[in-house]
Design a protein around this motif. Structure first.
Motif, PDB file in Angstrom:
ATOM      1  N   CYS A  59      -3.080  -2.081   0.618  1.00 43.95           N
ATOM      2  CA  CYS A  59      -1.797  -2.706   0.963  1.00 43.95           C
ATOM      3  C   CYS A  59      -1.024  -2.910  -0.335  1.00 43.95           C
ATOM      4  CB  CYS A  59      -2.005  -4.070   1.618  1.00 43.95           C
ATOM      5  SG  CYS A  59      -2.833  -3.976   3.211  1.00 43.95           S
ATOM      6  N   SER A  61       1.169  -5.374  -0.850  1.00 44.32           N
ATOM      7  CA  SER A  61       1.234  -6.807  -1.161  1.00 44.32           C
ATOM      8  C   SER A  61       0.349  -7.554  -0.178  1.00 44.32           C
ATOM      9  CB  SER A  61       2.682  -7.311  -1.091  1.00 44.32           C
ATOM     10  OG  SER A  61       3.196  -7.083   0.201  1.00 44.32           O
ATOM     11  N   LEU A  62      -0.033  -8.759  -0.568  1.00 42.48           N
ATOM     12  CA  LEU A  62      -0.974  -9.544   0.233  1.00 42.48           C
ATOM     13  C   LEU A  62      -0.231 -10.496   1.170  1.00 42.48           C
ATOM     14  CD1 LEU A  62      -3.968 -10.341   0.703  1.00 42.48           C
ATOM     15  CD2 LEU A  62      -3.659 -12.066  -1.084  1.00 42.48           C
ATOM     16  N   CYS A  63      -0.470 -10.398   2.465  1.00 39.33           N
ATOM     17  CA  CYS A  63       0.105 -11.335   3.431  1.00 39.33           C
ATOM     18  C   CYS A  63      -0.599 -12.687   3.271  1.00 39.33           C
ATOM     19  CB  CYS A  63      -0.092 -10.825   4.855  1.00 39.33           C
ATOM     20  SG  CYS A  63       0.692  -9.237   5.171  1.00 39.33           S
ATOM     21  N   TYR A  65      -1.596 -14.766   5.364  1.00 40.95           N
ATOM     22  CA  TYR A  65      -2.621 -15.050   6.378  1.00 40.95           C
ATOM     23  C   TYR A  65      -3.765 -14.048   6.354  1.00 40.95           C
ATOM     24  CZ  TYR A  65       0.377 -11.537   8.449  1.00 40.95           C
ATOM     25  OH  TYR A  65       1.128 -10.419   8.651  1.00 40.95           O
ATOM     26  N   CYS A  66      -3.786 -13.157   5.386  1.00 40.94           N
ATOM     27  CA  CYS A  66      -4.755 -12.056   5.406  1.00 40.94           C
ATOM     28  C   CYS A  66      -6.186 -12.547   5.247  1.00 40.94           C
ATOM     29  CB  CYS A  66      -4.441 -11.061   4.293  1.00 40.94           C
ATOM     30  SG  CYS A  66      -5.563  -9.642   4.309  1.00 40.94           S
ATOM     31  N   CYS A  68      -8.533  -9.905   5.738  1.00 43.24           N
ATOM     32  CA  CYS A  68      -9.131  -8.571   5.833  1.00 43.24           C
ATOM     33  C   CYS A  68      -9.722  -8.145   4.493  1.00 43.24           C
ATOM     34  CB  CYS A  68      -8.069  -7.557   6.277  1.00 43.24           C
ATOM     35  SG  CYS A  68      -7.292  -7.999   7.832  1.00 43.24           S
ATOM     36  N   THR A  70      -9.231  -5.996   1.946  1.00 39.89           N
ATOM     37  CA  THR A  70      -8.105  -5.178   1.525  1.00 39.89           C
ATOM     38  C   THR A  70      -8.055  -5.040   0.009  1.00 39.89           C
ATOM     39  OG1 THR A  70      -5.717  -4.891   1.761  1.00 39.89           O
ATOM     40  CG2 THR A  70      -6.498  -7.128   1.506  1.00 39.89           C
ATOM     41  N   GLY A 112      -7.084  -1.679   8.369  1.00 37.84           N
ATOM     42  CA  GLY A 112      -7.064  -1.976   6.945  1.00 37.84           C
ATOM     43  C   GLY A 112      -6.951  -3.452   6.679  1.00 37.84           C
ATOM     44  N   GLY A 113      -6.080  -3.411   5.742  1.00 44.42           N
ATOM     45  CA  GLY A 113      -5.250  -2.402   5.117  1.00 44.42           C
ATOM     46  C   GLY A 113      -4.044  -1.927   5.947  1.00 44.42           C
ATOM     47  N   THR A 114      -3.301  -1.097   5.292  1.00 43.53           N
ATOM     48  CA  THR A 114      -2.103  -0.520   5.881  1.00 43.53           C
ATOM     49  C   THR A 114      -2.283   0.991   5.930  1.00 43.53           C
ATOM     50  OG1 THR A 114      -0.783  -2.275   4.863  1.00 43.53           O
ATOM     51  CG2 THR A 114       0.408  -0.356   5.686  1.00 43.53           C
TER      52      THR A 114
HETATM   53  S1  SF4 Z   1      -4.573  -6.074   5.591  1.00 41.14           S
HETATM   54 FE1  SF4 Z   1      -2.935  -6.628   7.000  1.00 41.14          FE
HETATM   55  S2  SF4 Z   1      -2.764  -8.849   6.816  1.00 41.14           S
HETATM   56 FE2  SF4 Z   1      -3.913  -8.146   5.024  1.00 41.14          FE
HETATM   57  S3  SF4 Z   1      -2.411  -7.852   3.399  1.00 41.14           S
HETATM   58 FE3  SF4 Z   1      -2.649  -5.883   4.445  1.00 41.14          FE
HETATM   59  S4  SF4 Z   1      -1.051  -5.840   6.042  1.00 41.14           S
HETATM   60 FE4  SF4 Z   1      -1.299  -7.973   5.368  1.00 41.14          FE
END
Ligand code: SF4
Length: 129
Positions: A59, A61-63, A65-66, A68, A70, A112-114
């Motif tokens: 990804c 950038s980091l959300c 609420y993530c 995952c 990633t 993912g990830g994206t």
């Molecule tokens: S895995 Fe999903 S929630 Fe986590 S940073 Fe990437 S897009 Fe955002």
């Protein structure tokens, strides 16, 4: 069932949904032989089919609420060697359990990830593999 019954039923703490079986159900990690033998049994059952999840961790950038697994990066070149490793892992499965290659593939989930972090060309190469 009424809406309030549904809210009462599902308004409870639950494990994250991203794994099945969910983590609290996990027991001992199987050995490589146990895992491959279990996979072979599953795919040689009558009318067996596969659902495939491919983890693409990148990804930009980091959300906030993530939760995952990633990798945050803007270096899109990292997707190519990662795809090479995923395809090598698939080859390992096909060599160890050839019946996997003969089983119907009903679902593919890219997570993912994206997944669109990878270029269309890179995604096509991965999916072709
Ligand atoms: S895995 Fe999903 S929630 Fe986590 S940073 Fe990437 S897009 Fe955002």
């Amino acid at each position: 069932m009424s809406k309030s019954d549904l809210f009462a039923k599902y308004d409870v703490p639950v494990p994250r949904y991203t794994s099945y079986p969910t983590v609290p159900q996990w027991g001992r990690t199987p050995t490589r032989e146990e895992w491959l033998s279990s996979l072979d049994r599953a795919v040689t059952q009558q009318d067996a089919s596969l659902a495939l999840y491919v983890h693409l961790p990148f990804c930009e950038s980091l959300c906030t609420y993530c939760g995952c697994n990633t990798v945050i990066t803007r270096d899109h070149k990292r997707a190519e060697p990662y795809a090479d490793l995923v395809l090598r892992e698939l080859d390992t499965y096909l060599a160890a359990v050839p019946s996997v290659g003969e089983c119907a593939l009903r679902h593919v989930h890219l997570g993912g990830g994206t997944p669109t972090f990878s270029s269309p060309t890179e995604l096509a190469r991965l999916l072709d593999g």
